[in-house]
Design an enzyme around this catalytic site. Sequence first.
Site, PDB file in Angstrom:
ATOM      1  CE  LYS A 143      12.928  23.521  32.433  1.00 49.19           C
ATOM      2  NZ  LYS A 143      12.435  22.520  33.358  1.00 49.19           N
ATOM      3  CB  SER A 386      16.553  19.182  42.500  1.00 46.19           C
ATOM      4  OG  SER A 386      17.034  18.706  41.267  1.00 46.19           O
TER       5      SER A 386
HETATM    6  P1  NAD Z   1      15.823  13.375  27.863  1.00 45.88           P
HETATM    7  O1  NAD Z   1      16.560  14.272  26.943  1.00 45.88           O
HETATM    8  O2  NAD Z   1      16.586  12.495  28.788  1.00 45.88           O
HETATM    9  O3  NAD Z   1      14.808  12.437  27.046  1.00 45.88           O
HETATM   10  C1  NAD Z   1      13.869  12.928  26.150  1.00 45.88           C
HETATM   11  C2  NAD Z   1      13.308  11.762  25.376  1.00 45.88           C
HETATM   12  O4  NAD Z   1      12.259  12.242  24.537  1.00 45.88           O
HETATM   13  C3  NAD Z   1      14.321  11.098  24.451  1.00 45.88           C
HETATM   14  O5  NAD Z   1      14.092   9.695  24.458  1.00 45.88           O
HETATM   15  C4  NAD Z   1      13.964  11.666  23.098  1.00 45.88           C
HETATM   16  O6  NAD Z   1      14.389  10.829  22.022  1.00 45.88           O
HETATM   17  C5  NAD Z   1      12.466  11.734  23.227  1.00 45.88           C
HETATM   18  N1  NAD Z   1      11.811  12.610  22.255  1.00 45.88           N
HETATM   19  C6  NAD Z   1      12.151  13.847  21.866  1.00 45.88           C
HETATM   20  N2  NAD Z   1      11.306  14.293  20.928  1.00 45.88           N
HETATM   21  C7  NAD Z   1      10.373  13.311  20.760  1.00 45.88           C
HETATM   22  C8  NAD Z   1       9.247  13.159  19.932  1.00 45.88           C
HETATM   23  N3  NAD Z   1       8.881  14.105  19.087  1.00 45.88           N
HETATM   24  N4  NAD Z   1       8.516  11.996  20.018  1.00 45.88           N
HETATM   25  C9  NAD Z   1       8.893  11.018  20.872  1.00 45.88           C
HETATM   26  N5  NAD Z   1       9.955  11.120  21.675  1.00 45.88           N
HETATM   27  C10 NAD Z   1      10.692  12.248  21.616  1.00 45.88           C
HETATM   28  O7  NAD Z   1      14.841  14.346  28.684  1.00 45.88           O
HETATM   29  P2  NAD Z   1      14.172  14.072  30.092  1.00 45.88           P
HETATM   30  O8  NAD Z   1      15.037  14.659  31.134  1.00 45.88           O
HETATM   31  O9  NAD Z   1      13.746  12.652  30.162  1.00 45.88           O
HETATM   32  O10 NAD Z   1      12.902  15.031  29.989  1.00 45.88           O
HETATM   33  C11 NAD Z   1      11.703  14.603  29.349  1.00 45.88           C
HETATM   34  C12 NAD Z   1      10.585  15.545  29.735  1.00 45.88           C
HETATM   35  O11 NAD Z   1      10.440  15.534  31.167  1.00 45.88           O
HETATM   36  C13 NAD Z   1      10.800  17.000  29.364  1.00 45.88           C
HETATM   37  O12 NAD Z   1       9.554  17.573  29.034  1.00 45.88           O
HETATM   38  C14 NAD Z   1      11.327  17.617  30.641  1.00 45.88           C
HETATM   39  O13 NAD Z   1      11.080  19.006  30.712  1.00 45.88           O
HETATM   40  C15 NAD Z   1      10.508  16.859  31.675  1.00 45.88           C
HETATM   41  N6  NAD Z   1      11.098  16.831  33.001  1.00 45.88           N
HETATM   42  C16 NAD Z   1      12.337  16.306  33.213  1.00 45.88           C
HETATM   43  C17 NAD Z   1      12.836  16.287  34.510  1.00 45.88           C
HETATM   44  C18 NAD Z   1      14.162  15.636  34.821  1.00 45.88           C
HETATM   45  O14 NAD Z   1      14.459  15.480  36.014  1.00 45.88           O
HETATM   46  N7  NAD Z   1      14.958  15.244  33.840  1.00 45.88           N
HETATM   47  C19 NAD Z   1      12.105  16.825  35.573  1.00 45.88           C
HETATM   48  C20 NAD Z   1      10.837  17.342  35.314  1.00 45.88           C
HETATM   49  C21 NAD Z   1      10.342  17.331  34.022  1.00 45.88           C
END
Ligand code: NAD
Length: 452
Positions: A143, A386
């Site tokens: 990561k 991925s």
């Molecule tokens: P992103 O940046 O696209 O979206 C994050 C969202 O969370 C946004 O809407 C943001 O406003 C919101 N947010 C942030 N802080 C917050 C809070 N305190 N309360 C409520 N909402 C809040 O990110 P993402 O890619 O959607 O990732 C979200 C989660 O999923 C993360 O934990 C990430 O590690 C995990 N994840 C993502 C992927 C991926 O493919 N993108 C894969 C596995 C896990």
Amino acid sequence: MALALKKLASAGVAHQLLPAAGALLPGLGAAASQLQARRTKMSHSEATNTFILEALEHLEYPKRLRKLLLTPEREVAVELALLRDNGEVATFNAYRVQHDNSRGPYKGGLRFHPQVDLDDVRSLASLMTWKTAVMDIPFGGAKGGVTVDPNELSERELEILTRKLVQALRPILGTYEDIPAPDMNTGAREMAWIFDEYTKFAGFSPGIVTGKPVWLHGSLGREAATGRGTVFAIRELLAAQGLGEIKNKSFVIQGFGNVGSWAAQILHEMGGRVVAVSDAFGAVANEHGLQIPDLRAHVADRHSLASFAGGVVIPKESVLTVPCDVLIPAAIGGVIDEDNARDLQCKIVAEAANGPTTPEGDAILRERGITVLPDIFTNGGGVTVSFFEWVQNLQNFKWSEDEVNAKLDRVMREAFEAIWELHTEDKIPLRTAAFVKALQRVTRARVHRGFD
Ligand code: NAD
């Protein structure tokens, strides 16, 4: 003890480890419960290790393996200097942690967030090792992250920062070495910059990064994959528990970015009612179900979530306690803890975010009979597609979206079946079952590759 030896045997390592069976860990259970009993807030990596220790306790592997499995193989910290648009020089801390590559090249996202620190990245890298193993895809775990609020940078500044990150990490990245991907606040745009920057040094290398734009060697279905996989995970659990289908069930989603908004869209298409969603700035609810396509269009038009006319505004902190069948945390880590776990009003927590539940929160959910679909399985759809993208890049070939989604469905089903079997046979929580399965697979690879 018999159970432990059976587990070692099923991991395919018994014949190599049993001579040391006398050294099975007396102190391990104590360590796990000490950590669990601690009332002070744990760091993210302590929290992750608590879950691993619990699974290791169940497996009772020899002590010498425990340190190996918990310790990252490499941690890199760099400082990135950026000439800002206003002429000032700013510096940003950035990290890449490579946790384990026994089963394949290191794999894991890059996060841009003001709360990123080394401990955070260490914990997320470890989760990637276990996630790729649960999904049974041939990658290890890594990561990375930059401590930055991307909203405070212009697009030009963000591009230079991303390119500088590649320059700093270049020696440890590689198509068969370490392959980054999107995570919080990074997406196809940043992945295209990474592909371009790395290609300047190494020649045409589309497989250096995944989550690229579809028109630039990305995979169809990758953008929606984590949300889609989350929905598949929920569908499997509902069926296994005899609770029926997604149709007419109610859902609450914290986070409306890539993962949360795609999960919402797919649930909506399948007839589920998404009754509340939140993001970092606000929350909106509608007990009859939000019109998700309209909400997505509203947010895409740069309007705030809370200004959506099709629902009522609620405080964003209250979203976790809105009554529903399934709660989906899809934002940041550590949001379900000892302070709020008793207030949740759902039957299932599906962890789309990484590390959303602390060990203390998890203990309360178990006590209350709320089923937790653990992150290392639930959000594994992202890294699975991925992997599909990487395979297509290596083959210089393109699969159709239906093909990608069907393959994702199969991987999610098989991963679920593996952990459900352990969960029901050994009467352990799904999270422990997922870690046990992952530990067995990683340990088997480690041991069979040898230590020389
Ligand atoms: P992103 O940046 O696209 O979206 C994050 C969202 O969370 C946004 O809407 C943001 O406003 C919101 N947010 C942030 N802080 C917050 C809070 N305190 N309360 C409520 N909402 C809040 O990110 P993402 O890619 O959607 O990732 C979200 C989660 O999923 C993360 O934990 C990430 O590690 C995990 N994840 C993502 C992927 C991926 O493919 N993108 C894969 C596995 C896990």
